[in-house]
Design a protein around this motif. Structure first.
Motif, short mmCIF file in Angstrom:
data_model
loop_
_atom_site.label_atom_id
_atom_site.label_comp_id
_atom_site.label_asym_id
_atom_site.label_seq_id
_atom_site.Cartn_x
_atom_site.Cartn_y
_atom_site.Cartn_z
N VAL A 7 23.55 22.51 24.20
CA VAL A 7 23.41 23.10 25.53
C VAL A 7 22.50 22.28 26.44
O VAL A 7 22.09 22.74 27.49
CB VAL A 7 22.92 24.57 25.46
CG1 VAL A 7 23.94 25.44 24.77
CG2 VAL A 7 21.56 24.66 24.76
N ASP A 8 22.16 21.08 26.02
CA ASP A 8 21.30 20.20 26.82
C ASP A 8 22.03 18.87 27.01
O ASP A 8 22.57 18.30 26.06
CB ASP A 8 19.97 19.97 26.08
CG ASP A 8 18.96 19.15 26.88
OD1 ASP A 8 19.30 18.67 27.98
OD2 ASP A 8 17.82 19.00 26.40
N TRP A 9 22.04 18.38 28.25
CA TRP A 9 22.66 17.09 28.51
C TRP A 9 21.97 15.95 27.76
O TRP A 9 22.55 14.90 27.53
CB TRP A 9 22.62 16.79 30.01
CG TRP A 9 23.66 17.49 30.81
CD1 TRP A 9 23.54 18.69 31.45
CD2 TRP A 9 25.00 17.05 31.06
NE1 TRP A 9 24.70 19.03 32.09
CE2 TRP A 9 25.62 18.03 31.87
CE3 TRP A 9 25.74 15.92 30.69
CZ2 TRP A 9 26.94 17.91 32.31
CZ3 TRP A 9 27.04 15.80 31.13
CH2 TRP A 9 27.64 16.79 31.92
N GLY A 10 20.71 16.17 27.40
CA GLY A 10 20.00 15.15 26.63
C GLY A 10 19.58 13.93 27.44
O GLY A 10 19.44 12.84 26.90
N TYR A 11 19.35 14.13 28.74
CA TYR A 11 18.92 13.01 29.57
C TYR A 11 17.50 12.55 29.23
O TYR A 11 16.69 13.32 28.72
CB TYR A 11 18.93 13.41 31.05
CG TYR A 11 20.29 13.70 31.63
CD1 TYR A 11 21.39 12.91 31.35
CD2 TYR A 11 20.46 14.78 32.51
CE1 TYR A 11 22.64 13.19 31.93
CE2 TYR A 11 21.69 15.06 33.08
CZ TYR A 11 22.78 14.26 32.78
OH TYR A 11 24.00 14.53 33.35
N GLY A 29 20.50 21.81 31.72
CA GLY A 29 21.35 22.78 31.05
C GLY A 29 22.82 22.37 31.05
O GLY A 29 23.44 22.26 32.11
N PHE A 30 23.38 22.19 29.86
CA PHE A 30 24.81 21.87 29.69
C PHE A 30 25.49 23.14 29.19
O PHE A 30 25.99 23.22 28.07
CB PHE A 30 24.96 20.72 28.70
CG PHE A 30 26.35 20.16 28.59
CD1 PHE A 30 27.13 19.98 29.72
CD2 PHE A 30 26.87 19.79 27.37
CE1 PHE A 30 28.41 19.45 29.62
CE2 PHE A 30 28.14 19.26 27.25
CZ PHE A 30 28.92 19.09 28.38
N VAL A 31 25.49 24.15 30.05
CA VAL A 31 25.90 25.49 29.64
C VAL A 31 26.08 26.31 30.92
O VAL A 31 25.54 25.96 31.97
CB VAL A 31 24.81 26.11 28.72
CG1 VAL A 31 23.50 26.28 29.48
CG2 VAL A 31 25.25 27.43 28.11
#
Length: 509
Positions: A7-11, A29-31
């Protein structure tokens, strides 16, 4: 939920020059609900007038604004009284009870809360409502919590009642790669189509076309990245990456601003800290059981329940040589956030207090750029943290204010030792500490900034339509021309509420 999760883009930020090349994580947030679904659920403050358009989650309204109706800024909220807390502790007069987004005071309290209150003084003033329009002082964080759980943008604005609407379709695991030009007009190129891939599979790209307009709300990182991959940006730079220019808008991706953040931790003489359940499996199980049974326990409240806002002294030498970056005399330069435990994975033994401190009037400006023409590759994120002298000075003074605050009477016999006690109270010593510890509050703004309709700079007009384009509107923090001196959730919600009014009016909905 932050870091290496689905759920995290991980940038990550590009190596920061003023931090000796350190690479700082930059969760997004990747959600559904975006970053409001993964950050802390405290709430933040508006301190600059956003006159052009007529919100870790924090909820403040900040200094009084030159608006016809100041309630416009927090019309999205539904303030709920969570207990019988005396009005002298918190004045809820300046809140709305009619909106969609639930907020209220934190239910779970700790020994630390009262220690903060007991340490207030003529220098560190009490403020019974950070949301009164005069945020300077110390008091309670209103929190975005409903029934003991995080209340994010998705739980408020995409709840089941709205998902059931026949004209709303939500597609998950879809990654937008470009907005597509669908025609031309006297007013400029027309963009009414969106290209996306599903599940990261670039072998097949889908296209959907809008009847009226495309609304881009991918945030201060995602929005400029999508625009650039679409050929909307600095034409010369894009052509160097092999991307065909569709609209020359050099300011796309520029003007990135962030709040810098660091922290000091102390070992304390207490057992009532996060470590009681973050490090102890039995304590964690007990906290989880209490939450399941009653929706209370420390898990029902964000880690920060007390906050303070300060200004640099008027006599500070930096203000005699540099323009004050604050919007006015009620606007803070510094934020202090009190956490009842260690900031991050705790040491194997001991109990801790952490005070995070931030510069909320940053003048350093960075950028979002592309590393390649691969639309699934992470963009280059460079906010140029602590890139100006006044930002460095503000963080130094925030460090000193943090140390000074915990010498107050509420912390007598509480502090055992400071973990960074070896840092001398000199500019050089503090700067070295900041280079090693500074991060961000995850409040990126400005990368598709708004400007006057006839201005040659900027990316969107005051109606949020992309300059020189037809059919494309941006609604997210990227359009803010400057960063609010506060957490950005409330300003973003206010922007979205205003945008919905603009869109309904133009399309007669």
């Amino acid at each position: 939920m932050l870091g290496d999760t689905e759920v995290d883009w991980g940038y990550k930020l590009t190596p920061q020059a003023a931090l000796d090349g350190r690479v700082v994580p930059y969760p997004r947030g990747f959600v559904l609900g975006g970053s409001s679904a993964i950050s802390e659920s405290c709430t933040g403050l508006i301190s600059r007038p956003f006159a052009l358009i007529g919100a870790k989650i924090t909820w403040f309204v900040g200094p009084a604004l030159p608006l016809d109706d100041p309630l416009r800024w927090w019309q999205s909220e539904k303030y709920t009284v969570v207990d019988s807390r005396d009005a002298t502790e918190y004045d809820a007069t300046h809140h709305s009870t009619a909106g969609l987004h639930h907020i209220g005071l934190p239910v779970a309290q700790s020994d630390l809360d009262q220690r903060v209150i007991q340490s207030l003084s003529d220098e560190f003033l009490f403020n019974s409502s950070i949301n009164s329009g005069k945020p300077i002082g110390f008091g309670w964080f209103p929190v975005s919590v409903k029934d003991g759980a995080r209340n994010s943008a998705v739980s408020s604005y995409l709840a089941q009642a709205y998902l059931a609407r026949p004209n709303l379709h939500v597609l998950v695991k879809a990654h937008v790669t470009r907005v597509l030009q669908t025609g031309a007009s006297d007013a400029g190129p027309v963009f009414r189509a969106v290209e996306f891939v599903q599940n990261g599979d670039v072998s097949f790209k889908y296209t959907v076309t809008a009847a009226k307009e495309v609304i881009l709300s991918a945030g201060a990182v995602g929005t400029p990245a999508i625009l650039l991959h679409s050929g909307i940006g600095d034409a010369k730079v894009l052509e160097g990456l092999g991307i065909k220019s569709t609209l020359n808008l050099p300011d796309v991706g520029r003007n990135l601003s962030e709040h810098t953040l660091s922290a000091i931790s102390w070992e304390v003489n207490s057992k009532d800290t996060f470590e009681a359940f973050t490090r102890d499996s039995a304590g964690k199980e007990a906290a989880e059981k209490q939450w399941r049974d009653s929706k209370t326990s420390p898990l029902s409240t964000p880690p920060c329940t007390q906050v303070g806002f300060l200004r640099l002294p008027k006599s500070h030498s930096i203000l005699s040589t540099t323009a004050d970056p604050a919007a006015g005399p009620n606007t803070p330069h510094i934020e202090l956030i009190f956490l009842n435990g260690f900031f991050g994975p705790p040491p194997p033994t001991g109990n801790y207090l952490t005070v995070a401190f931030a510069c909320v009037t940053p003048t350093s400006l960075g950028s979002i750029t592309l590393a390649s023409n691969d639309p699934l590759a992470h963009p280059i994120i460079d906010p140029k943290l602590l890139g100006t002298e006044i930002d460095r000075v503000t963080m130094r003074e925030a460090f000193r204010a943090t140390r000074k605050f915990v010498t107050g009477p509420g912390f007598k016999d509480y502090i055992v030792r400071e973990l960074s006690a070896e840092v001398p109270d000199t500019d050089e010593g503090i700067d070295a500490y900041l280079k090693a510890t500074t991060a961000v509050e995850f409040h990126g703004t400005g990368t598709a900034k708004m400007s006057a309709k006839d201005a040659k700079d900027g990316v969107v007009n005051p109606d949020l339509l992309v300059k020189g384009a037809v059919g494309l509107r941006i609604v997210d923090a990227s359009v803010f021309p400057f960063i609010p001196s506060a957490h950005t959730m409330l300003p973003i919600y206010a922007l979205a509420e205003r945008a919905s009014d603009l869109i309904k009016a133009v399309h007669k909905i």
